[in-house]
Design a protein around this motif. Structure first.
Motif, PDB file in Angstrom:
ATOM      1  N   LEU A 190      -7.756   0.880  -1.495  1.00 34.67           N
ATOM      2  CA  LEU A 190      -8.000   2.189  -1.906  1.00 34.67           C
ATOM      3  C   LEU A 190      -9.451   2.980  -1.459  1.00 34.67           C
ATOM      4  O   LEU A 190      -9.574   4.103  -0.866  1.00 34.67           O
ATOM      5  CB  LEU A 190      -7.756   2.758  -3.290  1.00 34.67           C
ATOM      6  N   MET A 191     -10.523   2.406  -1.731  1.00 29.77           N
ATOM      7  CA  MET A 191     -11.938   2.872  -1.226  1.00 29.77           C
ATOM      8  C   MET A 191     -11.852   2.784   0.095  1.00 29.77           C
ATOM      9  O   MET A 191     -12.455   3.834   0.731  1.00 29.77           O
ATOM     10  CB  MET A 191     -12.964   1.892  -1.915  1.00 29.77           C
ATOM     11  N   GLY A 192     -11.514   1.790   0.625  1.00 29.03           N
ATOM     12  CA  GLY A 192     -11.450   1.584   2.087  1.00 29.03           C
ATOM     13  C   GLY A 192     -10.652   2.597   2.936  1.00 29.03           C
ATOM     14  O   GLY A 192     -11.261   3.425   3.822  1.00 29.03           O
ATOM     15  N   VAL A 193      -9.367   2.862   2.479  1.00 30.17           N
ATOM     16  CA  VAL A 193      -8.444   3.976   3.102  1.00 30.17           C
ATOM     17  C   VAL A 193      -8.911   5.308   2.731  1.00 30.17           C
ATOM     18  O   VAL A 193      -8.792   6.094   3.572  1.00 30.17           O
ATOM     19  CB  VAL A 193      -6.968   3.472   2.507  1.00 30.17           C
ATOM     20  N   PRO A 234       0.846   9.043   0.169  1.00 34.92           N
ATOM     21  CA  PRO A 234      -0.009   9.383   1.066  1.00 34.92           C
ATOM     22  C   PRO A 234      -1.345   9.229   1.018  1.00 34.92           C
ATOM     23  O   PRO A 234      -2.015   8.994  -0.186  1.00 34.92           O
ATOM     24  CB  PRO A 234       0.347  11.068   0.958  1.00 34.92           C
ATOM     25  N   VAL A 235      -2.041   8.578   2.154  1.00 37.08           N
ATOM     26  CA  VAL A 235      -3.558   7.979   2.211  1.00 37.08           C
ATOM     27  C   VAL A 235      -3.449   6.713   1.716  1.00 37.08           C
ATOM     28  O   VAL A 235      -3.921   5.725   2.621  1.00 37.08           O
ATOM     29  CB  VAL A 235      -4.420   9.019   1.533  1.00 37.08           C
ATOM     30  N   GLY A 257       7.213   9.484  10.632  1.00 33.30           N
ATOM     31  CA  GLY A 257       7.077   9.798   9.340  1.00 33.30           C
ATOM     32  C   GLY A 257       6.184   8.997   8.490  1.00 33.30           C
ATOM     33  O   GLY A 257       5.898   9.215   7.191  1.00 33.30           O
ATOM     34  N   GLN A 258       5.338   8.086   9.171  1.00 33.98           N
ATOM     35  CA  GLN A 258       4.401   7.270   8.335  1.00 33.98           C
ATOM     36  C   GLN A 258       3.303   8.132   8.202  1.00 33.98           C
ATOM     37  O   GLN A 258       3.023   9.198   8.793  1.00 33.98           O
ATOM     38  CB  GLN A 258       3.934   6.083   9.337  1.00 33.98           C
ATOM     39  N   HIS A 284       4.315   1.521  -3.295  1.00 32.62           N
ATOM     40  CA  HIS A 284       5.192   2.316  -2.053  1.00 32.62           C
ATOM     41  C   HIS A 284       6.053   3.317  -2.577  1.00 32.62           C
ATOM     42  O   HIS A 284       6.770   3.899  -1.844  1.00 32.62           O
ATOM     43  CB  HIS A 284       5.928   1.166  -1.352  1.00 32.62           C
ATOM     44  N   GLY A 285       6.226   3.656  -3.988  1.00 33.35           N
ATOM     45  CA  GLY A 285       7.071   4.548  -4.714  1.00 33.35           C
ATOM     46  C   GLY A 285       8.518   4.093  -4.731  1.00 33.35           C
ATOM     47  O   GLY A 285       8.974   3.167  -4.031  1.00 33.35           O
ATOM     48  N   PRO A 286       9.273   4.732  -5.837  1.00 35.66           N
ATOM     49  CA  PRO A 286      10.766   4.246  -5.877  1.00 35.66           C
ATOM     50  C   PRO A 286      11.483   4.200  -4.887  1.00 35.66           C
ATOM     51  O   PRO A 286      12.629   3.534  -4.813  1.00 35.66           O
ATOM     52  CB  PRO A 286      10.993   5.198  -6.898  1.00 35.66           C
ATOM     53  N   THR A 287      11.450   5.066  -3.904  1.00 33.71           N
ATOM     54  CA  THR A 287      12.353   5.190  -2.687  1.00 33.71           C
ATOM     55  C   THR A 287      11.618   4.762  -1.199  1.00 33.71           C
ATOM     56  O   THR A 287      11.979   4.877  -0.237  1.00 33.71           O
ATOM     57  CB  THR A 287      12.672   6.535  -2.315  1.00 33.71           C
TER      58      THR A 287
END
Length: 215
Positions: free
Chosen positions: A18-21, A161-162, A66-67, A153-156
């Protein structure tokens, strides 16, 4: 290593990612990407593999439509050899040749363009492994210290984002190939490496196929 320790290791790896992104996201915002200029690059340079709108026709190449913009920019940058380094963080001879001719602004532009395109959905192909894929995606594998894919990655499968990429509708064969690369250590530019190393090939194929049908 007990279950708690395994979970803590995974959390530490994710936090580092997360820090790198986040750093990459700040740089992307500073570039003020132009999607129109990105379209010109996409339709002349990227079209053969990824399609004019980022919906590739072959599982050999990922769908980019959409990515998340910041994620796309990070990956493009990872294909380039950074100053002072001997090799790129992510190895791919084809992509290395392509990004070599692109400036950081070019990459930001094309990332913005693909992010703005509508992704085409996919479908799971193996009914026999859907239950296993769903179990891993939604609940992980506690005994192996594998977190639920949905937690990042979320439920769907839309991703966060990010931080984490969209996986919904991605080609199953491509996702499986990337998980295998992480597991074998040939791809190391993501927090997935220690997670994939705990999955069997059957498990990777099952969850990759399940993600292809997420929407």
């Amino acid at each position: 290593m007990n279950r708690l320790c395994k979970s803590l290791v995974v959390l530490e790896v994710v936090a580092a990612g997360l820090m790198g992104v986040a750093t990459g996201a700040s740089a992307a915002e500073a570039l003020k990407p132009d999607a129109n200029k990105g379209q010109a690059i996409a339709t002349s340079v990227c079209v053969a593999c990824h399609g004019a709108d980022g919906n590739s026709a072959s599982a050999a190449f990922p769908k980019l439509a959409g990515q998340h913009e910041q994620y796309l920019l990070k990956e493009l940058r990872d294909f380039k050899v950074k100053p002072g380094e001997k090799a790129a963080v992510r190895q791919n001879p084809v992509m290395a040749g392509i990004v070599a001719s692109l400036s950081d602004q070019d990459m930001a532009n094309v990332a913005a363009y693909f992010a703005s395109q509508a992704p085409k959905g996919g479908a799971a192909r193996d009914a026999a492994t859907v239950a296993l894929g769903q179990k891993i995606y939604r609940g992980g594998i506690a005994d192996k210290g594998v977190p639920a894919c949905a937690s990042c990655h979320g439920p769907t499968g839309q991703g966060i984002p990010v931080q984490f990429p969209r996986v919904s509708g991605q080609w199953a064969d491509y996702t499986h190939a990337q998980l295998t690369a992480f597991e074998q250590g040939t791809r190391k530019n993501d927090v997935m490496q220690p997670i994939a190393s705990r999955l069997t090939d059957t498990e990777m194929k099952a969850v990759a196929d399940y993600m292809a049908g997420l929407h």
